[in-house]
Scaffold this motif. Sequence first.
Motif, PDB file in Angstrom:
ATOM      1  N   MET A  13      22.908  65.647  30.599  1.00 33.58           N
ATOM      2  CA  MET A  13      22.739  64.949  31.861  1.00 33.58           C
ATOM      3  C   MET A  13      21.900  63.677  31.682  1.00 33.58           C
ATOM      4  SD  MET A  13      23.668  65.036  34.878  1.00 33.58           S
ATOM      5  CE  MET A  13      23.329  64.813  36.560  1.00 33.58           C
ATOM      6  N   THR A  14      20.850  63.760  30.865  1.00 31.87           N
ATOM      7  CA  THR A  14      20.031  62.563  30.658  1.00 31.87           C
ATOM      8  C   THR A  14      20.817  61.459  29.954  1.00 31.87           C
ATOM      9  OG1 THR A  14      19.143  63.460  28.591  1.00 31.87           O
ATOM     10  CG2 THR A  14      17.865  63.855  30.599  1.00 31.87           C
ATOM     11  N   ASN A  15      21.741  61.857  29.073  1.00 27.97           N
ATOM     12  CA  ASN A  15      22.573  60.851  28.397  1.00 27.97           C
ATOM     13  C   ASN A  15      23.388  60.055  29.407  1.00 27.97           C
ATOM     14  OD1 ASN A  15      21.573  62.097  26.159  1.00 27.97           O
ATOM     15  ND2 ASN A  15      23.491  63.036  25.552  1.00 27.97           N
ATOM     16  N   LEU A  16      23.905  60.742  30.409  1.00 25.48           N
ATOM     17  CA  LEU A  16      24.679  60.078  31.449  1.00 25.48           C
ATOM     18  C   LEU A  16      23.806  59.116  32.250  1.00 25.48           C
ATOM     19  CD1 LEU A  16      27.322  59.782  33.049  1.00 25.48           C
ATOM     20  CD2 LEU A  16      26.522  61.679  34.478  1.00 25.48           C
ATOM     21  N   VAL A  17      22.598  59.539  32.569  1.00 28.91           N
ATOM     22  CA  VAL A  17      21.683  58.689  33.337  1.00 28.91           C
ATOM     23  C   VAL A  17      21.311  57.449  32.531  1.00 28.91           C
ATOM     24  CG1 VAL A  17      19.386  58.558  34.366  1.00 28.91           C
ATOM     25  CG2 VAL A  17      20.796  60.586  34.723  1.00 28.91           C
ATOM     26  N   TYR A  18      21.002  57.606  31.245  1.00 28.75           N
ATOM     27  CA  TYR A  18      20.677  56.457  30.396  1.00 28.75           C
ATOM     28  C   TYR A  18      21.849  55.473  30.335  1.00 28.75           C
ATOM     29  CZ  TYR A  18      16.795  59.285  28.559  1.00 28.75           C
ATOM     30  OH  TYR A  18      15.672  60.041  28.425  1.00 28.75           O
ATOM     31  N   THR A  19      23.037  56.006  30.188  1.00 29.32           N
ATOM     32  CA  THR A  19      24.225  55.161  30.097  1.00 29.32           C
ATOM     33  C   THR A  19      24.486  54.432  31.407  1.00 29.32           C
ATOM     34  OG1 THR A  19      25.144  56.692  28.480  1.00 29.32           O
ATOM     35  CG2 THR A  19      26.678  55.145  29.505  1.00 29.32           C
ATOM     36  N   LEU A  20      24.375  55.150  32.526  1.00 27.21           N
ATOM     37  CA  LEU A  20      24.597  54.510  33.821  1.00 27.21           C
ATOM     38  C   LEU A  20      23.553  53.430  34.108  1.00 27.21           C
ATOM     39  CD1 LEU A  20      25.688  57.532  36.038  1.00 27.21           C
ATOM     40  CD2 LEU A  20      27.101  55.656  35.195  1.00 27.21           C
ATOM     41  N   CYS A  21      22.316  53.650  33.712  1.00 28.02           N
ATOM     42  CA  CYS A  21      21.286  52.623  33.893  1.00 28.02           C
ATOM     43  C   CYS A  21      21.609  51.382  33.072  1.00 28.02           C
ATOM     44  CB  CYS A  21      19.915  53.170  33.496  1.00 28.02           C
ATOM     45  SG  CYS A  21      19.226  54.340  34.666  1.00 28.02           S
ATOM     46  N   GLY A  22      22.052  51.567  31.844  1.00 29.89           N
ATOM     47  CA  GLY A  22      22.434  50.434  31.013  1.00 29.89           C
ATOM     48  C   GLY A  22      23.614  49.668  31.587  1.00 29.89           C
ATOM     49  N   LEU A  23      24.615  50.398  32.067  1.00 28.85           N
ATOM     50  CA  LEU A  23      25.785  49.728  32.638  1.00 28.85           C
ATOM     51  C   LEU A  23      25.451  49.029  33.950  1.00 28.85           C
ATOM     52  CD1 LEU A  23      28.536  52.389  31.871  1.00 28.85           C
ATOM     53  CD2 LEU A  23      28.145  50.195  30.729  1.00 28.85           C
ATOM     54  N   THR A  24      24.564  49.618  34.744  1.00 26.89           N
ATOM     55  CA  THR A  24      24.157  48.987  36.001  1.00 26.89           C
ATOM     56  C   THR A  24      23.405  47.693  35.752  1.00 26.89           C
ATOM     57  OG1 THR A  24      24.030  51.143  37.072  1.00 26.89           O
ATOM     58  CG2 THR A  24      22.887  49.326  38.145  1.00 26.89           C
ATOM     59  N   SER A  25      22.501  47.696  34.789  1.00 28.97           N
ATOM     60  CA  SER A  25      21.775  46.461  34.495  1.00 28.97           C
ATOM     61  C   SER A  25      22.700  45.408  33.893  1.00 28.97           C
ATOM     62  CB  SER A  25      20.570  46.735  33.590  1.00 28.97           C
ATOM     63  OG  SER A  25      20.969  47.275  32.363  1.00 28.97           O
ATOM     64  N   LEU A  26      23.692  45.832  33.124  1.00 28.90           N
ATOM     65  CA  LEU A  26      24.683  44.903  32.594  1.00 28.90           C
ATOM     66  C   LEU A  26      25.497  44.278  33.725  1.00 28.90           C
ATOM     67  CD1 LEU A  26      26.129  43.683  30.105  1.00 28.90           C
ATOM     68  CD2 LEU A  26      27.646  45.675  30.190  1.00 28.90           C
ATOM     69  N   LEU A  27      25.890  45.078  34.695  1.00 31.86           N
ATOM     70  CA  LEU A  27      26.635  44.560  35.839  1.00 31.86           C
ATOM     71  C   LEU A  27      25.786  43.580  36.650  1.00 31.86           C
ATOM     72  CD1 LEU A  27      29.179  44.602  37.612  1.00 31.86           C
ATOM     73  CD2 LEU A  27      28.131  46.525  38.843  1.00 31.86           C
ATOM     74  N   CYS A  28      24.521  43.913  36.860  1.00 29.87           N
ATOM     75  CA  CYS A  28      23.621  43.000  37.587  1.00 29.87           C
ATOM     76  C   CYS A  28      23.471  41.678  36.849  1.00 29.87           C
ATOM     77  CB  CYS A  28      22.250  43.642  37.786  1.00 29.87           C
ATOM     78  SG  CYS A  28      22.235  44.982  38.968  1.00 29.87           S
ATOM     79  N   ALA A  29      23.298  41.734  35.526  1.00 27.13           N
ATOM     80  CA  ALA A  29      23.172  40.513  34.738  1.00 27.13           C
ATOM     81  C   ALA A  29      24.435  39.670  34.856  1.00 27.13           C
ATOM     82  CB  ALA A  29      22.900  40.860  33.277  1.00 27.13           C
TER      83      ALA A  29
END
Length: 85
Positions: A1-17
Amino acid sequence: MTNLVYTLCGLTSLLCAFLLLRSFRRTRHAVLRWSGLCFVGLTVSNFVLIIDKIILPDVDLLTYRLWLTEISLLLLVYGLLSSRE
């Protein structure tokens, strides 16, 4: 579950950038450039977190992640202070 959260945080910040820098390209507002650069750094920091916790769990990359995050936030603060319009 933590792997999914880490990945989603990375993708969200990439989308924001991506969205911030795309908007900067259209409008040329300096605060969008600095905010976009901040989120690029936060994206890198998030992907270093994934490397640290998932790919190489025996290697401690905390110091590098903290430096990346600090530099990213300093870019945002500089952009907010320098682009008063």
